[in-house]
Design an enzyme around this catalytic site. Sequence first.
Site, PDB file in Angstrom:
ATOM      1  N   CYS B 152     -32.011  47.324 -67.469  1.00  0.00           N
ATOM      2  CA  CYS B 152     -30.590  47.438 -67.694  1.00  0.00           C
ATOM      3  C   CYS B 152     -30.298  47.624 -69.064  1.00  0.00           C
ATOM      4  CB  CYS B 152     -29.667  46.496 -66.758  1.00  0.00           C
ATOM      5  SG  CYS B 152     -29.872  46.610 -65.179  1.00  0.00           S
ATOM      6  N   HIS B 153     -30.548  46.732 -69.700  1.00  0.00           N
ATOM      7  CA  HIS B 153     -29.976  46.634 -71.100  1.00  0.00           C
ATOM      8  C   HIS B 153     -31.187  46.091 -72.255  1.00  0.00           C
ATOM      9  CE1 HIS B 153     -26.247  45.968 -68.676  1.00  0.00           C
ATOM     10  NE2 HIS B 153     -25.916  47.070 -69.426  1.00  0.00           N
ATOM     11  N   GLY B 154     -32.419  46.135 -71.581  1.00  0.00           N
ATOM     12  CA  GLY B 154     -33.509  45.885 -72.389  1.00  0.00           C
ATOM     13  C   GLY B 154     -33.881  44.446 -73.001  1.00  0.00           C
TER      14      GLY B 154
END
Lengths: 427, 188
Positions: B152-154
């Site tokens: 999702c956001h690494g």
Amino acid sequence: MSFPWANHYAPKHSLTKWLDERLPLPRLVYNAVGAGYPVPRNLNYFWNFGVLSGAALGIQIVTGIILAMHYAANAGVAFDSVEHIMRDVNSGWMLRYAHATGASFFFIVVYLHIFRGLFYGSYKAPREMVWLLGLVIFLLMMATAFMGYVLPWGQMSFWGAKVITGLFSAIPVVGTPIQTWLLGGFAPDNAALNRFFSLHYLLPFVIAGVIVLHIWALHIPGSSNPTGIEVKGPQDTVPFHPYYTAKDGFGLGVFLILYCLVLFYAPNYLGHPDNYIPANPLSTPAHIVPEWYFWPFYAILRAFTVDFILPAKLWGVLAMFGSILLLFFLPWLDKSPVRSGNYRPAFKKFFWLLVIDVLILGYCGGSPAEEPFVMISQLAAAYYFAHFLIILPIVSRMERPLPLPNSITEAVLEGKSGATLSTSTQG
Amino acid sequence: MATLEHTDMPGEDTGDGVRRRDFINIAAVSFAGAGAATVLLPLINQMNPSADVLALASIEVDLSAIKEGQAIKTIFRKQPLFVRHLTAAEIAAADKVDPSSLRDPQTLEQRTVGGHKQWLITMGVCTHLGCVPLGAGEGEIKGEFGGYFCPCHGSVYDTAARIRKGPAPKNLEVPKYAFKSDTVVQVG
């Protein structure tokens, strides 16, 4: 309320006279959106978007109530009941697409309505309360739209609910209990779906209530206008009906044409295909994004990647909520006595920069969380806050505005009604 | 009229001290206010997890089928739970890191139970915004530290499921659990 030269309601028929003495509802309508409300004569098409927002809310309420007759808010069957609406219910596909597309169009017209307010300084005294109530409506809309998107119980619904309620877990100490309380469990499930449905049904009526206050607050000073100067006499105004009912009716027609084009020819264009996969708590979609109207705020949320005193996650959440709460202070951040951007050469340039900045934020918010989008959203988010907190107060102090016309009528007769959204510095 | 003026209690119009009517006013409003606050409590509390949700808050996991280097995803409190059988190399990789250099400093020992260092049991919930990280399933990306990777956001987690890179503030949560035998764990 209203100007002394406003038309007076005088019922002629005996029935309307009888009603006026017992429940003066026609009188209220006449004074609010009828011939009894004098409006500046020089409004341009940007003044259509309030009425269009109201129409969009109307479409959402009507289609929504009908959809609720066929939808089942239970995690076991919610997805299937939406497919049942799409495949089995007579005209169900149209009602659902009308509701989904309607949400996007509601946001389009509301964003243009906010754009109008920002450019023409509609938030300034004496209309601060109109602006503040408008922001309350905007926040309620965002909550309603978010909860509505959860109801189909697809992958995006589920993970959207998880991520957005997860924002609250960033609050120190009480964050996780708050998230559990909001969801009624440790992850989104039946309890969350049921309460979201209940609130999604309730909030539009709350919005309608706040709209009444919004219009009430507007009618105390009366509508602003593209020159931003005050109404000085009867020659500056025309009655709302028939002049602006006609103009708004034309705008509504254009709006409905565009709405129907998307509704009938590209109903899924603004949606996300992953939401046609049933919710799966064990598998996150590779690329979670909210609906397009949340993208600028989502970009601000993700812009914080480094801990600085507070954890990065908390900064992101604070900045995202802050980006909207900031607008509540706008009437006091912009101290310039000139309302309309047409007479403010420096403000106008920075205004367009802000518009571009928000579009960039929107683009980054819809892109994956990787470089270069993270860095661009960091810069764009910083500029967003700088615009309101640094640039606007300084510009409103330093700027030398262009000479204002003496009256609305003079501006109209000289062809400088400010009716065009001019980009030149001539106003 | 004169008789009416004398119906007030003595001391009421002298201006000093508590007037009888003020006292009644405050007492009545406070009583009603306390009552309203009491009614508010169940209205707020009904939103907390219900008994049937809490009843599912404890599970047993059979570890016998999980081979070294393998991991399984199961469900605990309606959320994914990762149970991972670490290889010797993965344990060594986790032990090599100096905990003080981490965002959420913890050693592998602190994240497992004594004598069962090879069993890494964590929630499969990214501490950023709650996505399910990849790395537990067959063939999923494990990220550059060989643990888990949240798409999702690494956020990147290492072989002890500690946060190493990305926006997540904390290591993957280790739920309360106990070994009932060598191959059965009770979680929750």
